[in-house]
Design a protein around this motif. Sequence first.
Motif: not given
Length: 128
Positions: A58-63, A66-68, A100-105, A108-112
């Motif tokens: 963790g730390f620095g994961v923004r999008d 960076s998650a990938e 809720e929609k913003a967090l969900h998206q 989802a982007d981080l997970r992808a």
Amino acid sequence: MVPTTSAARLGAILELTRGFLYYVSMTGVTGGAGLDAADVSEHVAPIRARTDLPVAVGFGVRDAASAEAVARSADAVVVGSALIRTVEAHFGEADPGVLEKALHQQVADLRAGADRAVNAKEQDRQSP
């Protein structure tokens, strides 16, 4: 543990660690500077050489990118400040569904992003 953790300290940490090891990818404050994926990989490698425990980073994961990048080296990706920034950006919205929609998206982007790394690692394992 952090990037400045010595080999001796890592040994002491691993003697007491159960479940998983959390690696803080950079020194400083959360939500600060950008993530250096090569640096993360360089620091996670010696941990992996000394334990079979899963490594969370963790730390620095923004999008998603960076998650990938983190998921290439880690077993788990930890996200905190990026989600808090989203909550702050939508704080006080008349429609709570907007947050809720913003967090969900965002999740989802981080997970992808993380899934892309996991899939790439799996393909590498299956390649001759």
